[in-house]
Design an enzyme around this catalytic site. Structure first.
Site, PDB file in Angstrom:
ATOM      1  CG  HIS A  10      -1.505   1.225   1.267  1.00  0.00           C
ATOM      2  ND1 HIS A  10      -2.119   2.040   2.317  1.00  0.00           N
ATOM      3  CD2 HIS A  10      -2.629   1.445   0.494  1.00  0.00           C
ATOM      4  CE1 HIS A  10      -3.619   2.489   1.853  1.00  0.00           C
ATOM      5  NE2 HIS A  10      -3.525   2.009   0.840  1.00  0.00           N
ATOM      6  CD  GLU A  37      -3.477   2.308  -3.151  1.00  0.00           C
ATOM      7  OE1 GLU A  37      -4.260   3.016  -3.978  1.00  0.00           O
ATOM      8  OE2 GLU A  37      -2.757   2.357  -2.344  1.00  0.00           O
ATOM      9  CG  ASP A  39      -3.394   7.443  -3.690  1.00  0.00           C
ATOM     10  OD1 ASP A  39      -4.426   6.693  -3.844  1.00  0.00           O
ATOM     11  OD2 ASP A  39      -2.804   7.218  -2.412  1.00  0.00           O
ATOM     12  CG  HIS A  52      -3.736   9.412  -0.223  1.00  0.00           C
ATOM     13  ND1 HIS A  52      -4.591  10.429   0.947  1.00  0.00           N
ATOM     14  CD2 HIS A  52      -4.809   8.726  -0.450  1.00  0.00           C
ATOM     15  CE1 HIS A  52      -6.102   9.503   1.171  1.00  0.00           C
ATOM     16  NE2 HIS A  52      -6.174   8.538   0.308  1.00  0.00           N
ATOM     17  CD  GLU A 112      -7.370   5.755  -4.610  1.00  0.00           C
ATOM     18  OE1 GLU A 112      -8.145   6.581  -4.393  1.00  0.00           O
ATOM     19  OE2 GLU A 112      -6.615   4.716  -3.756  1.00  0.00           O
TER      20      GLU A 112
END
Length: 250
Positions: A10, A37, A39, A52, A112
């Site tokens: 993450h 993962e 952003d 993020h 993302e």
């Protein structure tokens, strides 16, 4: 239905490094992770940055926001000192810097799309086009396992990504899955549902799999919970506890 890695770090290094930084990627690699993962949000000048939060104050110091700051100025912010003195001076990476590092290290990416308020379509389109430019060979080969997976809570961002580069795989991201999750996924041509494991049930997991979709969960930090949801048919999940749940856990 899920040709991608099952266990994903993450934001790079989970709890062990400042999120969404190259240092976090190096940390994940040290624990054997070749799946991440992260952003992406647009700076004022339309450049995708790996961050993020829209507002400054948590992972970078000061007052301000991503959509009101140019990329060059964002890159000069300290994204590591908040986490620990050993990370002081760690910069905010651009999407291209981050993705090229992943490519060089053979790290699979769940990207993302994280639009600032009012920039849903622009962010989805930019991320899709930038990803396309980095993965022309994989797109030409038509192998989904060789491509990143785009996901977002913003269906408008996903629609823009779909329209810009239809061949890039997409996942609908929900906190709690709405009643029309299957219709939304179908409308967007999504290959997967991404959801908060805290709101997932065995029946919902079965329904997603019966619909022919991949099922990915965030953010699973307990080995016991990881075993439970995998037994329900969950295909993959991201974790902050890369020290407890390794890449071969599944």
């Amino acid at each position: 239905m899920w040709p991608y890695p099952k266990i994903v770090a993450h934001r790079g290094g989970g709890t062990l490094a400042p999120e969404n930084t190259i240092a976090a990627l190096r940390c994940g690699l040290a624990y054997g992770f070749r799946a991440v993962e992260f952003d992406v949000m647009l700076a004022r000048d339309g450049v995708g940055m790996v961050m993020h939060d829209e507002q400054f104050g948590r992972t970078v110091p000061g007052l301000g926001s991503v959509p009101t700051t140019d990329a060059a100025d964002l890159a000069r912010l300290d994204a590591g000192a908040w986490f620990g003195p050993e990370f002081r001076g760690e910069p905010v990476p651009t999407f291209t810097q981050f993705a090229e590092y992943c490519q060089a290290q053979r790290i699979w990416m769940n990207i993302e799309i994280k639009p600032a308020a009012g920039f849903d379509a622009a962010t989805g389109r930019w991320v899709a086009e930038a990803t396309r430019d980095l993965f022309t060979d994989a797109l030409a080969a038509g192998d989904p396992a060789g491509l990143p997976l785009l996901s977002s809570f913003s269906m408008a961002a996903l629609a823009a990504a779909r329209d810009a580069v239809p061949a890039l795989p997409r996942g609908c991201l929900f906190d709690s899955m709405p009643d029309d999750w299957q219709a939304q996924a179908a409308a967007l041509g999504a290959v997967a549902i991404h959801t908060n494991h805290k709101h997932l049930t065995p029946a919902l997991a079965l329904a997603v799999k019966a619909a022919g979709l991949g099922l990915f969960c965030y953010t699973v930090n307990s080995p016991e919970r990881a075993r439970e949801i995998l037994a329900w048919g969950v295909d993959g999940f991201c974790t902050d506890r890369i020290d407890l749940i390794g890449p071969a856990f599944a």
